[in-house]
Design an enzyme around this catalytic site. Structure first.
Site, short mmCIF file in Angstrom:
data_model
loop_
_atom_site.label_atom_id
_atom_site.label_comp_id
_atom_site.label_asym_id
_atom_site.label_seq_id
_atom_site.Cartn_x
_atom_site.Cartn_y
_atom_site.Cartn_z
N ARG A 15 -3.48 -10.03 4.98
CA ARG A 15 -3.97 -10.04 3.59
C ARG A 15 -2.85 -9.50 2.69
O ARG A 15 -2.48 -8.33 2.82
CB ARG A 15 -5.22 -9.17 3.47
N LYS A 38 0.82 -1.21 0.00
CA LYS A 38 0.00 0.00 0.00
C LYS A 38 0.85 1.26 0.00
O LYS A 38 2.03 1.24 0.33
CB LYS A 38 -1.00 -0.03 1.16
C1 YH5 Z 1 -7.82 -4.42 3.42
O1 YH5 Z 1 -6.91 -3.73 3.89
N1 YH5 Z 1 -7.64 -3.81 0.95
S1 YH5 Z 1 -8.23 -3.66 -1.72
C2 YH5 Z 1 -3.67 -0.09 -3.15
C3 YH5 Z 1 -2.38 -0.61 -3.27
C4 YH5 Z 1 -2.13 -1.92 -2.92
C5 YH5 Z 1 -3.17 -2.70 -2.43
C6 YH5 Z 1 -1.47 1.47 -3.95
N2 YH5 Z 1 -9.37 -5.05 0.29
C7 YH5 Z 1 -8.16 -4.44 2.04
O2 YH5 Z 1 -5.31 -4.20 -1.50
N3 YH5 Z 1 -9.95 -5.99 2.46
C8 YH5 Z 1 -8.40 -4.18 -0.08
O3 YH5 Z 1 -1.32 0.10 -3.76
C9 YH5 Z 1 -9.23 -5.22 1.62
N4 YH5 Z 1 -8.59 -5.21 4.23
C10 YH5 Z 1 -9.62 -5.97 3.76
N5 YH5 Z 1 -10.33 -6.71 4.63
C11 YH5 Z 1 -6.90 -2.46 -1.68
C12 YH5 Z 1 -5.54 -3.05 -1.81
C13 YH5 Z 1 -4.45 -2.18 -2.32
C14 YH5 Z 1 -4.69 -0.87 -2.68
#
Ligand code: YH5
Length: 270
Positions: free
Chosen positions: A249, A215
């Protein structure tokens, strides 16, 4: 179907399986069921305990996808991996119901039952596991100007209220995991505080899930683009486990499983 209860004797690794067109190399509207299934099987072989399948992009600024399209992306893949423990990343009760019918056991609802009034009854009636996540705002606007007096206190109080609502609605507490929602309507400093004070969520009495993998707060703290956030993601995973996280996750399953296993070995004093 038997009710799902979180029973966690070691930290679990949840592998992210995006089934959105932009996550596939052709970049078009078409995506390949077979390659998504293969990716799920690869993560399972690397030691993922749960596969989290999602057909709606929830990145900052992303647009909503309609329910037919979400079902069309998720269900054909899910039907081929129902031998694995699968969670479905959706805020829509109809998508959750279809996914649970196709073999998913857990609903990962990033709106914590606030998007769709039908979601709580679906989780109750199927006896599904559920992840209740905090977010401020919606994906379109959430990063515009996030504000909290005390982010940890506000997120903890929100999650306590969502647990009460779920249990009052007939969901067993043992079905529920909670998540501070790293990156969902939070500044870098808010995300840092949530992780620094992660122990303060233990009193909620549900397993804590942390989704920090790749993230942007990691990128901003280390000045790294998305492709160079593995070390930061692994450091965050280790920190989270040592401060009470029970579910991670992640994108990088093999590496995260190494971290969890090494920590388990180092913990033994004998
Ligand atoms: C979460 O924390 N996150 S989707 C932006 C990124 C990298 C990854 C800029 N669904 C979560 O993974 N469900 C998502 O780089 C989730 N907890 C739960 N329970 C976003 C994501 C991501 C966004």
């Amino acid at each position: 179907m038997e009710t799902f209860h979180w029973k966690i004797d070691r930290p679990l690794v949840m592998g992210i399986l995006n089934v959105t067109p932009d996550s596939f190399s052709d970049g078009g509207q078409h995506f390949d069921v077979a390659s998504a299934v293969a990716r799920a099987r690869q993560m399972a072989s690397e030691g993922a305990d749960i596969i989290d399948i999602g057909g709606e992009s929830t990145r900052p600024g992303a647009l909503a996808v309609n329910v037919d399209e979400e079902i069309r992306r998720v269900i054909p893949v899910l039907e081929q991996i129902s031998d694995l423990l699968v969670s479905v990343d959706t805020t829509k009760a109809i998508v959750a119901e279809r996914a649970l019918t196709a073999g998913a056991r857990i609903v990962n609802d990033i709106s914590a039952f606030q998007s769709d009034a039908g979601m709580l009854p679906v989780v109750r009636n199927f006896g599904a596991g559920v992840v209740l996540m905090h977010r401020q705002g919606t994906p379109t606007t959430m990063q515009d100007n996030p504000r909290y007096a005390d982010v940890v206190q506000e997120v903890r109080e929100f999650l306590a209220e969502r647990i009460t609502t779920a249990v009052t609605g007939g969901v067993k507490k043992s079905q529920i995991a909670v998540d501070p929602g790293i990156g969902f309507g939070k500044s870098v400093e808010h995300n840092r505080q949530l992780l620094a004070r992660l122990e303060q969520f233990a009193a909620l009495g549900c397993p804590i899930l942390v989704g920090a993998s790749r993230k942007s707060f990691i990128g901003q703290l280390l000045n790294r683009p998305a492709a160079e956030r593995l070390s930061g993601s692994l450091a965050t995973a280790a920190w989270a486990v040592l401060h009470g996280a029970k579910i991670l996750r992640v994108h990088d399953v093999a590496e995260t499983v190494d971290v969890v296993r090494l920590l388990a070995t180092l913990r033994k004093v004998d």
